[in-house]
Design an enzyme around this catalytic site. Sequence first.
Site, PDB file in Angstrom:
ATOM      1  N   GLY A  53      -8.850  68.022  19.616  1.00  0.00           N
ATOM      2  CA  GLY A  53      -9.843  67.056  19.650  1.00  0.00           C
ATOM      3  C   GLY A  53      -9.546  66.085  20.806  1.00  0.00           C
ATOM      4  N   ALA A  54      -8.622  66.305  21.527  1.00  0.00           N
ATOM      5  CA  ALA A  54      -7.970  65.290  22.504  1.00  0.00           C
ATOM      6  C   ALA A  54      -9.068  64.680  23.431  1.00  0.00           C
ATOM      7  CB  ALA A  54      -6.984  65.876  23.452  1.00  0.00           C
ATOM      8  N   SER A  55     -10.198  64.858  23.311  1.00  0.00           N
ATOM      9  CA  SER A  55     -11.320  64.240  24.277  1.00  0.00           C
ATOM     10  C   SER A  55     -11.950  63.276  23.186  1.00  0.00           C
ATOM     11  CB  SER A  55     -12.160  65.280  24.802  1.00  0.00           C
ATOM     12  OG  SER A  55     -12.615  65.970  23.740  1.00  0.00           O
ATOM     13  N   ASP A  57     -13.039  60.498  19.781  1.00  0.00           N
ATOM     14  CA  ASP A  57     -12.993  59.103  19.743  1.00  0.00           C
ATOM     15  C   ASP A  57     -11.826  58.652  18.902  1.00  0.00           C
ATOM     16  OD1 ASP A  57     -14.892  56.793  19.673  1.00  0.00           O
ATOM     17  OD2 ASP A  57     -14.590  56.885  17.756  1.00  0.00           O
ATOM     18  N   LYS A 186      -9.394  62.387   6.961  1.00  0.00           N
ATOM     19  CA  LYS A 186     -10.270  62.354   6.004  1.00  0.00           C
ATOM     20  C   LYS A 186     -11.838  62.693   6.888  1.00  0.00           C
ATOM     21  CE  LYS A 186     -11.510  57.689   5.554  1.00  0.00           C
ATOM     22  NZ  LYS A 186     -12.862  57.654   6.014  1.00  0.00           N
ATOM     23  N   ASP A 273     -16.734  57.067   2.415  1.00  0.00           N
ATOM     24  CA  ASP A 273     -15.981  56.562   3.623  1.00  0.00           C
ATOM     25  C   ASP A 273     -14.991  55.457   3.292  1.00  0.00           C
ATOM     26  OD1 ASP A 273     -15.964  56.476   6.527  1.00  0.00           O
ATOM     27  OD2 ASP A 273     -16.775  54.268   6.406  1.00  0.00           O
ATOM     28  N   HIS A 278      -9.426  54.928   0.473  1.00  0.00           N
ATOM     29  CA  HIS A 278      -8.683  54.050   0.687  1.00  0.00           C
ATOM     30  C   HIS A 278      -8.558  53.359  -0.786  1.00  0.00           C
ATOM     31  CE1 HIS A 278      -9.271  55.236   4.679  1.00  0.00           C
ATOM     32  NE2 HIS A 278     -10.146  54.681   5.089  1.00  0.00           N
ATOM     33  N   LYS A 381     -12.045  41.634   5.323  1.00  0.00           N
ATOM     34  CA  LYS A 381     -10.899  41.549   4.586  1.00  0.00           C
ATOM     35  C   LYS A 381     -10.767  42.848   3.682  1.00  0.00           C
ATOM     36  CE  LYS A 381     -12.425  39.251   0.226  1.00  0.00           C
ATOM     37  NZ  LYS A 381     -12.457  38.182  -0.390  1.00  0.00           N
ATOM     38  N   LYS A 418      -2.414  31.856  -7.411  1.00  0.00           N
ATOM     39  CA  LYS A 418      -3.205  30.668  -7.825  1.00  0.00           C
ATOM     40  C   LYS A 418      -2.796  30.331  -9.289  1.00  0.00           C
ATOM     41  CE  LYS A 418      -7.717  31.121  -7.094  1.00  0.00           C
ATOM     42  NZ  LYS A 418      -8.860  31.999  -6.509  1.00  0.00           N
TER      43      LYS A 418
HETATM   44  P1  NDP Z   1     -11.477  31.622  -4.251  1.00  0.00           P
HETATM   45  O1  NDP Z   1     -11.554  31.341  -5.513  1.00  0.00           O
HETATM   46  O2  NDP Z   1     -12.137  30.605  -3.450  1.00  0.00           O
HETATM   47  O3  NDP Z   1     -12.211  32.837  -3.879  1.00  0.00           O
HETATM   48  C1  NDP Z   1     -12.048  34.078  -4.493  1.00  0.00           C
HETATM   49  C2  NDP Z   1     -13.145  35.340  -4.024  1.00  0.00           C
HETATM   50  O4  NDP Z   1     -14.135  35.238  -4.673  1.00  0.00           O
HETATM   51  C3  NDP Z   1     -13.652  34.918  -2.735  1.00  0.00           C
HETATM   52  O5  NDP Z   1     -12.894  35.589  -1.521  1.00  0.00           O
HETATM   53  C4  NDP Z   1     -15.056  35.680  -2.594  1.00  0.00           C
HETATM   54  O6  NDP Z   1     -14.685  37.055  -2.398  1.00  0.00           O
HETATM   55  C5  NDP Z   1     -15.191  35.799  -4.191  1.00  0.00           C
HETATM   56  N1  NDP Z   1     -16.592  35.098  -4.524  1.00  0.00           N
HETATM   57  C6  NDP Z   1     -17.295  33.908  -3.816  1.00  0.00           C
HETATM   58  N2  NDP Z   1     -18.264  33.728  -4.645  1.00  0.00           N
HETATM   59  C7  NDP Z   1     -18.153  34.455  -5.670  1.00  0.00           C
HETATM   60  C8  NDP Z   1     -19.228  34.637  -6.506  1.00  0.00           C
HETATM   61  N3  NDP Z   1     -20.474  33.975  -6.932  1.00  0.00           N
HETATM   62  N4  NDP Z   1     -18.969  35.567  -7.721  1.00  0.00           N
HETATM   63  C9  NDP Z   1     -17.737  36.058  -7.738  1.00  0.00           C
HETATM   64  N5  NDP Z   1     -16.920  36.205  -6.836  1.00  0.00           N
HETATM   65  C10 NDP Z   1     -17.261  35.315  -5.636  1.00  0.00           C
HETATM   66  O7  NDP Z   1     -10.023  32.003  -3.809  1.00  0.00           O
HETATM   67  P2  NDP Z   1      -9.164  32.720  -2.848  1.00  0.00           P
HETATM   68  O8  NDP Z   1      -8.090  33.281  -3.438  1.00  0.00           O
HETATM   69  O9  NDP Z   1     -10.114  33.606  -2.178  1.00  0.00           O
HETATM   70  O10 NDP Z   1      -8.608  31.656  -1.860  1.00  0.00           O
HETATM   71  C11 NDP Z   1      -9.794  31.052  -0.969  1.00  0.00           C
HETATM   72  C12 NDP Z   1      -9.292  31.135   0.428  1.00  0.00           C
HETATM   73  O11 NDP Z   1      -8.061  30.772   0.667  1.00  0.00           O
HETATM   74  C13 NDP Z   1      -9.592  32.468   0.868  1.00  0.00           C
HETATM   75  O12 NDP Z   1     -10.215  32.434   2.107  1.00  0.00           O
HETATM   76  C14 NDP Z   1      -8.393  32.969   1.059  1.00  0.00           C
HETATM   77  O13 NDP Z   1      -8.069  34.156   1.626  1.00  0.00           O
HETATM   78  C15 NDP Z   1      -7.423  32.014   1.454  1.00  0.00           C
HETATM   79  N6  NDP Z   1      -5.838  32.031   0.991  1.00  0.00           N
HETATM   80  C16 NDP Z   1      -5.253  32.524   1.944  1.00  0.00           C
HETATM   81  C17 NDP Z   1      -3.685  32.356   1.732  1.00  0.00           C
HETATM   82  C18 NDP Z   1      -2.985  33.025   2.588  1.00  0.00           C
HETATM   83  O14 NDP Z   1      -3.561  33.684   3.551  1.00  0.00           O
HETATM   84  N7  NDP Z   1      -1.771  32.936   2.414  1.00  0.00           N
HETATM   85  C19 NDP Z   1      -3.216  31.736   0.484  1.00  0.00           C
HETATM   86  C20 NDP Z   1      -4.094  31.204  -0.166  1.00  0.00           C
HETATM   87  C21 NDP Z   1      -5.600  31.252  -0.063  1.00  0.00           C
HETATM   88  P3  NDP Z   1     -15.740  38.250  -2.174  1.00  0.00           P
HETATM   89  O15 NDP Z   1     -16.955  37.536  -1.459  1.00  0.00           O
HETATM   90  O16 NDP Z   1     -15.048  39.304  -1.477  1.00  0.00           O
HETATM   91  O17 NDP Z   1     -16.259  38.587  -3.559  1.00  0.00           O
HETATM   92  C1  BG6 Z   2     -12.152  54.264   8.185  1.00  0.00           C
HETATM   93  C2  BG6 Z   2     -13.467  54.378   7.849  1.00  0.00           C
HETATM   94  O1  BG6 Z   2     -11.658  55.405   6.993  1.00  0.00           O
HETATM   95  O2  BG6 Z   2     -11.508  53.059   8.041  1.00  0.00           O
HETATM   96  C3  BG6 Z   2     -14.299  53.271   8.663  1.00  0.00           C
HETATM   97  O3  BG6 Z   2     -14.054  55.509   7.999  1.00  0.00           O
HETATM   98  C4  BG6 Z   2     -13.742  51.889   8.494  1.00  0.00           C
HETATM   99  O4  BG6 Z   2     -15.577  53.088   8.252  1.00  0.00           O
HETATM  100  C5  BG6 Z   2     -12.159  52.043   8.618  1.00  0.00           C
HETATM  101  O5  BG6 Z   2     -14.044  50.899   9.634  1.00  0.00           O
HETATM  102  C6  BG6 Z   2     -11.413  50.736   8.259  1.00  0.00           C
HETATM  103  O6  BG6 Z   2     -10.102  50.814   8.726  1.00  0.00           O
HETATM  104  P1  BG6 Z   2      -9.353  49.513   8.953  1.00  0.00           P
HETATM  105  O7  BG6 Z   2      -8.044  49.878   9.151  1.00  0.00           O
HETATM  106  O8  BG6 Z   2     -10.062  48.764  10.099  1.00  0.00           O
HETATM  107  O9  BG6 Z   2      -9.764  48.530   7.763  1.00  0.00           O
END
Ligand code: NDP
Ligand code: BG6
Length: 528
Positions: A53-55, A57, A186, A273, A278, A381, A418
């Site tokens: 499938g070298a050709s 994506d 997969k 997917d 994953h 994320k 936290k």
């Molecule tokens: P928070 O408590 O702020 O958030 C936790 C997670 O809860 C969010 O990421 C969101 O994820 C989810 N959330 C938002 N609204 C709701 C809701 N109404 N009900 C339920 N879940 C909700 O803490 P975090 O631990 O996420 O930290 C805040 C920020 O700081 C983030 O951006 C985090 O990545 C960053 N951080 C990064 C660090 C690092 O990189 N070293 C260290 C510490 C913090 P979702 O929308 O996916 O559900």
């Molecule tokens: C693949 C899915 O397995 O993983 C894609 O088929 C998805 O839909 C991708 O975009 C995500 O991989 P990564 O490494 O970018 O998080």
Amino acid sequence: MNSHNSSLSLSNDEAQKSELCLALFRQSLKSIDMDHDGTHFDINRPHVFVILGASGDLARKKIYPTIWWLYRDNLLPPNTVFYGYARSKTTVEEIKIKCEQYMNVKPEERERYDQFWELNRYISGQYNSRTDFEKLNQELTCFEKGAVANRLFYLALPPSVFEEITVHIRNSCMAVKGWTRIIIEKPFGRDLNTSQKLSDHLASLFAEHQIYRIDHYLGKEMVQNLMTLRFGNRIFNPSWNRDNIASIQISFKEPFGTQGRGGYFDEFGIIRDIMQNHLLQILTLVAMEKPATCQPDDIRDEKVKVLKSIKVLELKDVVLGQYVGNTEGEGEAKLGYLDDPTVPEGSVTPTYALAVLKINNERWDGVPFIVKCGKALNDRKAEVRIQFKDVPGDIFDGKPKRNELVIRVQPGEALYVKLMVKTPGMAFDMEETELDLTYGSRYAGVKLPDAYERLILDVFCGSQMHFVRSDELSEAWRIFTPLLHRIETEKVKPISYKYGSRGPKEADEMLVKNNFTYTGSYKWKPKM
Ligand code: NDP
Ligand code: BG6
């Protein structure tokens, strides 16, 4: 890891990498299938890496770039060549041009890059023609110049051709004296039956130790880190259970939609997917018991045990969503899933799913494992969020917030906890803060390889630790198949959510019902 040296003698940097390669090979000797040749394993023997499938994506975006990076960094056996095989009448030169934008070649690496392409060949052939595979075999044999050579076949192809291709590999292309390994991408089937059929088919042709089922999340740094974190530290394991943990969330978010891949996506949906593979793989590593050793089969035995303890999912355990265009958004964000011309009209395929899994064992009884994933959301994320229970016997008037251990898989690998501290200063109050291990600052300058780099190197080394075994796969399908069938036969309508949002609000309600408390009070300040 900047490695280019145009001469054949090795720089210090390259010599170190060659050493690393040799060390990896030596380390892997234990698990190498010696039965095919029964002779001493020799890193200098010829190796051929065949991309079927070298050709396509995947080949262009992932496989060719990965083998180039491994070659560039001197991590492959020195006598390795690469064969592309597909139906298209194309050439190495044309493939090289198509791959160019994904290869990340630095100006000083150009000469080595050209050397890499000189080691490539392309053969055009049908997937259902024995004669064409015999031709491929003749080409491989010409390069190998003897019976003792190893062969890797990467199936970068739609699953519809897996069966016939593997028959032809078995009949016409096996290494004579040396090992043959098959790498499969997969989706491994669509449900329990189709996956079992594929597994039985592969098992009739190859031994399990020759089959490498890739789930590229198992090649990610923080996913591989889970074992070390859990079993290489005393601090976590005693509290890693139902007595202390309220809920565990494993999330995957992408801020873009199907991007013209709607045709493929619609056949599978977000559960097949992302979630069934994953996220479930991450879950097993978070939940499994300590394996007897670090040998691949001991680890995979533990993963299978966790899967066996998970009850089959029902419709009441999930929230399903499908994105619609956001009139206030820009560009692609204005378009919903159904606006993608490659998506069938009126499709009810979910692009978002949240599922609550329960593990029926002594460690986890009653702890919700919430897996959620979606496309066209507000963020990119992947993370694991372990939320601890409230402090019992609180003496601080309800002020302590729950502790959370967050393992950020991507982007920006990090591990943070936290926790509450006394507000610094004179006051005797408290506030939330974090213990923060952000890899970008703690390990500044350390190159974290791409998941595919690690995994393809593992295949060369014969390590199946980060690959999916057939019993893991069938347990994973057992959990999801009844749900998937019900969604499909009843055409369950997903809840609409706006492109760029956090997904359906019903998903947050499901979190609350499953012992996840979101306070929104925590603010993280990245270090400057
Ligand atoms: P928070 O408590 O702020 O958030 C936790 C997670 O809860 C969010 O990421 C969101 O994820 C989810 N959330 C938002 N609204 C709701 C809701 N109404 N009900 C339920 N879940 C909700 O803490 P975090 O631990 O996420 O930290 C805040 C920020 O700081 C983030 O951006 C985090 O990545 C960053 N951080 C990064 C660090 C690092 O990189 N070293 C260290 C510490 C913090 P979702 O929308 O996916 O559900
Ligand atoms: C693949 C899915 O397995 O993983 C894609 O088929 C998805 O839909 C991708 O975009 C995500 O991989 P990564 O490494 O970018 O998080």
